[in-house]
Scaffold this motif. Structure first.
Motif, mmCIF file in Angstrom:
data_model
loop_
_atom_site.group_PDB
_atom_site.id
_atom_site.type_symbol
_atom_site.label_atom_id
_atom_site.label_comp_id
_atom_site.label_asym_id
_atom_site.label_seq_id
_atom_site.Cartn_x
_atom_site.Cartn_y
_atom_site.Cartn_z
ATOM 1 N N UNK A 112 18.237 2.265 10.050
ATOM 2 C CA UNK A 112 17.350 2.582 8.926
ATOM 3 C C UNK A 112 17.550 1.623 7.763
ATOM 4 N N UNK A 113 16.448 1.362 7.058
ATOM 5 C CA UNK A 113 16.456 0.446 5.916
ATOM 6 C C UNK A 113 15.684 1.090 4.774
ATOM 7 N N UNK A 114 16.184 0.907 3.559
ATOM 8 C CA UNK A 114 15.468 1.327 2.356
ATOM 9 C C UNK A 114 15.330 0.122 1.450
ATOM 10 N N UNK A 115 14.129 -0.095 0.972
ATOM 11 C CA UNK A 115 13.910 -1.050 -0.113
ATOM 12 C C UNK A 115 13.536 -0.207 -1.317
ATOM 13 N N UNK A 116 14.290 -0.342 -2.384
ATOM 14 C CA UNK A 116 14.067 0.512 -3.543
ATOM 15 C C UNK A 116 12.936 0.024 -4.435
ATOM 16 N N UNK A 117 12.378 -1.132 -4.134
ATOM 17 C CA UNK A 117 11.254 -1.609 -4.935
ATOM 18 C C UNK A 117 10.218 -2.341 -4.086
ATOM 19 N N UNK A 118 9.085 -1.681 -3.905
ATOM 20 C CA UNK A 118 7.868 -2.356 -3.459
ATOM 21 C C UNK A 118 6.997 -2.440 -4.694
ATOM 22 N N UNK A 119 6.684 -3.665 -5.134
ATOM 23 C CA UNK A 119 5.843 -3.873 -6.301
ATOM 24 C C UNK A 119 4.430 -4.127 -5.798
ATOM 25 N N UNK A 120 3.560 -3.159 -5.968
ATOM 26 C CA UNK A 120 2.192 -3.270 -5.476
ATOM 27 C C UNK A 120 1.412 -4.356 -6.209
ATOM 28 N N UNK A 121 1.734 -4.593 -7.470
ATOM 29 C CA UNK A 121 0.988 -5.606 -8.225
ATOM 30 C C UNK A 121 1.323 -7.027 -7.784
ATOM 31 N N UNK A 122 2.552 -7.253 -7.321
ATOM 32 C CA UNK A 122 2.928 -8.601 -6.867
ATOM 33 C C UNK A 122 3.080 -8.689 -5.352
ATOM 34 N N UNK A 123 2.919 -7.538 -4.662
ATOM 35 C CA UNK A 123 3.050 -7.473 -3.204
ATOM 36 C C UNK A 123 4.404 -8.021 -2.756
ATOM 37 N N UNK A 124 5.473 -7.530 -3.413
ATOM 38 C CA UNK A 124 6.817 -8.009 -3.084
ATOM 39 C C UNK A 124 7.756 -6.836 -2.835
ATOM 40 N N UNK A 125 8.765 -7.103 -2.016
ATOM 41 C CA UNK A 125 9.726 -6.096 -1.587
ATOM 42 C C UNK A 125 11.129 -6.547 -1.988
ATOM 43 N N UNK A 126 11.880 -5.664 -2.663
ATOM 44 C CA UNK A 126 13.223 -6.012 -3.142
ATOM 45 C C UNK A 126 14.148 -4.806 -3.071
ATOM 46 N N UNK A 127 15.424 -5.059 -3.264
ATOM 47 C CA UNK A 127 16.416 -3.998 -3.326
ATOM 48 C C UNK A 127 16.732 -3.391 -1.976
ATOM 49 N N UNK A 128 16.966 -4.232 -0.973
ATOM 50 C CA UNK A 128 17.209 -3.747 0.380
ATOM 51 C C UNK A 128 18.581 -3.130 0.584
ATOM 52 N N UNK A 129 18.595 -1.989 1.274
ATOM 53 C CA UNK A 129 19.816 -1.311 1.721
ATOM 54 C C UNK A 129 19.682 -1.210 3.244
#
Length: 98
Positions: A63-80
């Motif tokens: 399992x993976x969690x990304x704590x930030x999907x920014x819809x305005x920039x279409x970017x994914x960050x903060x992966x666990x």
């Protein structure tokens, strides 16, 4: 955590997975941030499609969690990564929403 997430957000995350992450993950959940000022931010839970057996053998999970999907920039960050269960992944999101 049952705030409805627009289907367009789900579709954008799926597209990102396919184009930027070589389609390695199955999208399981998209969760809104609690603060209305963060209406463009989401958290994403996914499961690795071909999780390495060697990692599983030492107690890690797919399992993976990304704590930030920014819809305005279409970017994914903060992966666990390497989270053992969906419930553990969800608890990371719940803690982030406080």
């Amino acid at each position: 955590m049952s705030a409805t997430v627009p289907m367009s957000v789900w579709n954008n995350v799926r597209k990102y997975f396919k184009e930027s992450l070589d389609d390695r993950y199955d999208l399981q959940d998209v969760i809104r941030y609690k603060n209305p000022m963060d209406s463009y931010l989401y958290m994403v839970i996914a499961k690795h499609k071909n999780y390495p057996a060697i990692k599983a053998s030492i107690g890690c999970g797919p399992w993976v969690v990304w704590t930030t999907w920014n819809e305005s920039t279409q970017s994914l960050n903060g992966g666990h990564y390497d989270i053992k269960t969906y419930e553990d992944a969800l608890s990371i999101c719940e803690e982030r929403r406080k």
